[in-house]
Design an enzyme around this catalytic site. Sequence first.
Site, PDB file in Angstrom:
ATOM      1  N   LYS A 172       0.122 -14.552 -12.616  1.00  0.00           N
ATOM      2  CA  LYS A 172      -1.229 -13.972 -12.625  1.00  0.00           C
ATOM      3  C   LYS A 172      -2.275 -14.991 -13.098  1.00  0.00           C
ATOM      4  CE  LYS A 172      -0.088  -9.779 -11.182  1.00  0.00           C
ATOM      5  NZ  LYS A 172      -0.470  -9.297  -9.839  1.00  0.00           N
ATOM      6  N   ARG A 194       2.331   2.819  -2.414  1.00  0.00           N
ATOM      7  CA  ARG A 194       2.213   3.680  -3.589  1.00  0.00           C
ATOM      8  C   ARG A 194       1.278   3.019  -4.596  1.00  0.00           C
ATOM      9  NH1 ARG A 194       7.602   1.292  -4.134  1.00  0.00           N
ATOM     10  NH2 ARG A 194       7.447  -0.273  -5.786  1.00  0.00           N
ATOM     11  N   ALA A 210       0.817  -1.234   0.000  1.00  0.00           N
ATOM     12  CA  ALA A 210       0.000   0.000   0.000  1.00  0.00           C
ATOM     13  C   ALA A 210       0.842   1.272   0.000  1.00  0.00           C
ATOM     14  CB  ALA A 210      -0.929  -0.017   1.211  1.00  0.00           C
ATOM     15  N   SER A 223      -4.110  -8.954 -13.425  1.00  0.00           N
ATOM     16  CA  SER A 223      -3.709  -8.154 -14.580  1.00  0.00           C
ATOM     17  C   SER A 223      -4.368  -8.760 -15.814  1.00  0.00           C
ATOM     18  CB  SER A 223      -2.184  -8.236 -14.712  1.00  0.00           C
ATOM     19  OG  SER A 223      -1.754  -7.853 -15.995  1.00  0.00           O
ATOM     20  N   TYR A 248       5.642 -13.359 -14.909  1.00  0.00           N
ATOM     21  CA  TYR A 248       4.505 -12.519 -14.488  1.00  0.00           C
ATOM     22  C   TYR A 248       3.184 -13.109 -14.986  1.00  0.00           C
ATOM     23  CZ  TYR A 248       1.971  -8.076 -13.714  1.00  0.00           C
ATOM     24  OH  TYR A 248       1.086  -7.093 -13.298  1.00  0.00           O
ATOM     25  N   VAL A 292       5.793  -9.916   1.912  1.00  0.00           N
ATOM     26  CA  VAL A 292       4.848 -11.035   1.751  1.00  0.00           C
ATOM     27  C   VAL A 292       5.526 -12.345   1.355  1.00  0.00           C
ATOM     28  CG1 VAL A 292       2.848  -9.564   1.251  1.00  0.00           C
ATOM     29  CG2 VAL A 292       4.269 -10.400  -0.651  1.00  0.00           C
ATOM     30  N   ASN A 342      -2.599  -7.176  -3.178  1.00  0.00           N
ATOM     31  CA  ASN A 342      -2.196  -6.243  -4.238  1.00  0.00           C
ATOM     32  C   ASN A 342      -0.709  -6.279  -4.544  1.00  0.00           C
ATOM     33  OD1 ASN A 342      -2.299  -3.554  -5.829  1.00  0.00           O
ATOM     34  ND2 ASN A 342      -0.900  -3.111  -4.137  1.00  0.00           N
TER      35      ASN A 342
HETATM   36  P1  NDP Z   1       4.016  -0.480  -7.647  1.00  0.00           P
HETATM   37  O1  NDP Z   1       5.358  -0.964  -8.043  1.00  0.00           O
HETATM   38  O2  NDP Z   1       3.662   0.927  -7.843  1.00  0.00           O
HETATM   39  O3  NDP Z   1       3.793  -0.871  -6.087  1.00  0.00           O
HETATM   40  C1  NDP Z   1       4.051  -2.185  -5.674  1.00  0.00           C
HETATM   41  C2  NDP Z   1       3.688  -2.336  -4.227  1.00  0.00           C
HETATM   42  O4  NDP Z   1       3.930  -3.709  -3.883  1.00  0.00           O
HETATM   43  C3  NDP Z   1       4.535  -1.470  -3.314  1.00  0.00           C
HETATM   44  O5  NDP Z   1       3.738  -1.004  -2.247  1.00  0.00           O
HETATM   45  C4  NDP Z   1       5.592  -2.445  -2.799  1.00  0.00           C
HETATM   46  O6  NDP Z   1       6.023  -2.147  -1.489  1.00  0.00           O
HETATM   47  C5  NDP Z   1       4.778  -3.730  -2.740  1.00  0.00           C
HETATM   48  N1  NDP Z   1       5.639  -4.912  -2.746  1.00  0.00           N
HETATM   49  C6  NDP Z   1       6.524  -5.314  -3.689  1.00  0.00           C
HETATM   50  N2  NDP Z   1       7.134  -6.441  -3.269  1.00  0.00           N
HETATM   51  C7  NDP Z   1       6.622  -6.758  -2.057  1.00  0.00           C
HETATM   52  C8  NDP Z   1       6.853  -7.800  -1.115  1.00  0.00           C
HETATM   53  N3  NDP Z   1       7.742  -8.772  -1.325  1.00  0.00           N
HETATM   54  N4  NDP Z   1       6.135  -7.773   0.032  1.00  0.00           N
HETATM   55  C9  NDP Z   1       5.241  -6.803   0.277  1.00  0.00           C
HETATM   56  N5  NDP Z   1       4.986  -5.790  -0.564  1.00  0.00           N
HETATM   57  C10 NDP Z   1       5.676  -5.775  -1.710  1.00  0.00           C
HETATM   58  O7  NDP Z   1       2.939  -1.453  -8.344  1.00  0.00           O
HETATM   59  P2  NDP Z   1       1.467  -1.176  -8.942  1.00  0.00           P
HETATM   60  O8  NDP Z   1       0.685  -0.310  -8.031  1.00  0.00           O
HETATM   61  O9  NDP Z   1       1.591  -0.812 -10.363  1.00  0.00           O
HETATM   62  O10 NDP Z   1       0.913  -2.676  -8.928  1.00  0.00           O
HETATM   63  C11 NDP Z   1       0.099  -3.172  -7.888  1.00  0.00           C
HETATM   64  C12 NDP Z   1      -0.529  -4.467  -8.367  1.00  0.00           C
HETATM   65  O11 NDP Z   1      -1.276  -4.211  -9.573  1.00  0.00           O
HETATM   66  C13 NDP Z   1       0.470  -5.573  -8.718  1.00  0.00           C
HETATM   67  O12 NDP Z   1      -0.022  -6.817  -8.290  1.00  0.00           O
HETATM   68  C14 NDP Z   1       0.548  -5.508 -10.236  1.00  0.00           C
HETATM   69  O13 NDP Z   1       0.907  -6.751 -10.789  1.00  0.00           O
HETATM   70  C15 NDP Z   1      -0.888  -5.118 -10.582  1.00  0.00           C
HETATM   71  N6  NDP Z   1      -1.064  -4.505 -11.889  1.00  0.00           N
HETATM   72  C16 NDP Z   1      -0.467  -3.306 -12.212  1.00  0.00           C
HETATM   73  C17 NDP Z   1      -0.672  -2.743 -13.466  1.00  0.00           C
HETATM   74  C18 NDP Z   1      -0.054  -1.452 -13.882  1.00  0.00           C
HETATM   75  O14 NDP Z   1      -0.211  -1.101 -15.066  1.00  0.00           O
HETATM   76  N7  NDP Z   1       0.594  -0.719 -13.005  1.00  0.00           N
HETATM   77  C19 NDP Z   1      -1.520  -3.403 -14.476  1.00  0.00           C
HETATM   78  C20 NDP Z   1      -2.093  -4.633 -14.027  1.00  0.00           C
HETATM   79  C21 NDP Z   1      -1.875  -5.136 -12.777  1.00  0.00           C
HETATM   80  P3  NDP Z   1       7.397  -1.326  -1.197  1.00  0.00           P
HETATM   81  O15 NDP Z   1       7.115   0.106  -1.580  1.00  0.00           O
HETATM   82  O16 NDP Z   1       7.638  -1.502   0.249  1.00  0.00           O
HETATM   83  O17 NDP Z   1       8.456  -1.947  -2.070  1.00  0.00           O
END
Ligand code: NDP
Length: 228
Positions: free
Chosen positions: A158, A14, A12, A140, A154, A62, A88
């Site tokens: 998914k 970003r 959460a 996705s 990926y 996670v 997420n």
């Molecule tokens: P961002 O890269 O903007 O954010 C990813 C988030 O996931 C961050 O809060 C990050 O935390 C967290 N995260 C990454 N690795 C871990 C981990 N090991 N444990 C806990 N938290 C973790 O991603 P998006 O907002 O773009 O994507 C969010 C979801 O939406 C994903 O599942 C992605 O596959 C999906 N999605 C995104 C699309 C897009 O176009 N952006 C399209 C389709 C699906 P931290 O800041 O602490 O690293």
Amino acid sequence: MLNDKIALVTGATRGIGRAIALELGRQGATVIGTATTQDGADRISGFLAEAEIKGKGVVLNVTDVAQTDAALADLAKEFGAITILVNNAGITRDNLTMRMGDDEWDAVIDTNLKAVFRLSRGVMRGMMKARKGRIVNISSTAGIRMTFFGSLDYTVSKHGVAGLNQHLAWELADSNITVNTVCPGGVQTPLMESATTPEYREMTVKRLVPLGRFTKIEEIGEMVSFLA
Ligand code: NDP
């Protein structure tokens, strides 16, 4: 309204997760947002407080089994049963398949799929006892079809979420727990920016999105809130 609900939103800090956390909070839920670092958890606590939403940020990688178990136990003690889980958190490690390392494959499968199983399993008992629960997974369009080259890990992760959703939806329905998966196309977030070039993004929007624009993070927040 989600007034008596306790929502756990992974990733959460970003992007999409932040928007989901804020929207669930606006609808009245108490929101716990996860981050991989203390700094990220503090930022989540900060934006929740600023929006006058009950809840806080917590550190949770996670992919870390022990940390997941400990965090779920602590949260159950502090807040009671989690009744909304939003899986997420997600990553990409793109590479052509013949160059894809086991480390890339494992990182993506662990984060995007295995953690979804582990967290869903972790909140299930509390939801069953409460006789209510909502699990929402953020997948996705890559969870429905192949979207772009270099993303085998990926795409498989998914698609796995789709299978997990099918199974759990049937298994948990009698306990008044619904399981749904949202499959966004392009959403302009840090993940999208790190995984694609500006040219690719422009081409995708022009050729594949009827509206001619990326989905807004707030629109995903509203969809998740509806499903919750
Ligand atoms: P961002 O890269 O903007 O954010 C990813 C988030 O996931 C961050 O809060 C990050 O935390 C967290 N995260 C990454 N690795 C871990 C981990 N090991 N444990 C806990 N938290 C973790 O991603 P998006 O907002 O773009 O994507 C969010 C979801 O939406 C994903 O599942 C992605 O596959 C999906 N999605 C995104 C699309 C897009 O176009 N952006 C399209 C389709 C699906 P931290 O800041 O602490 O690293």
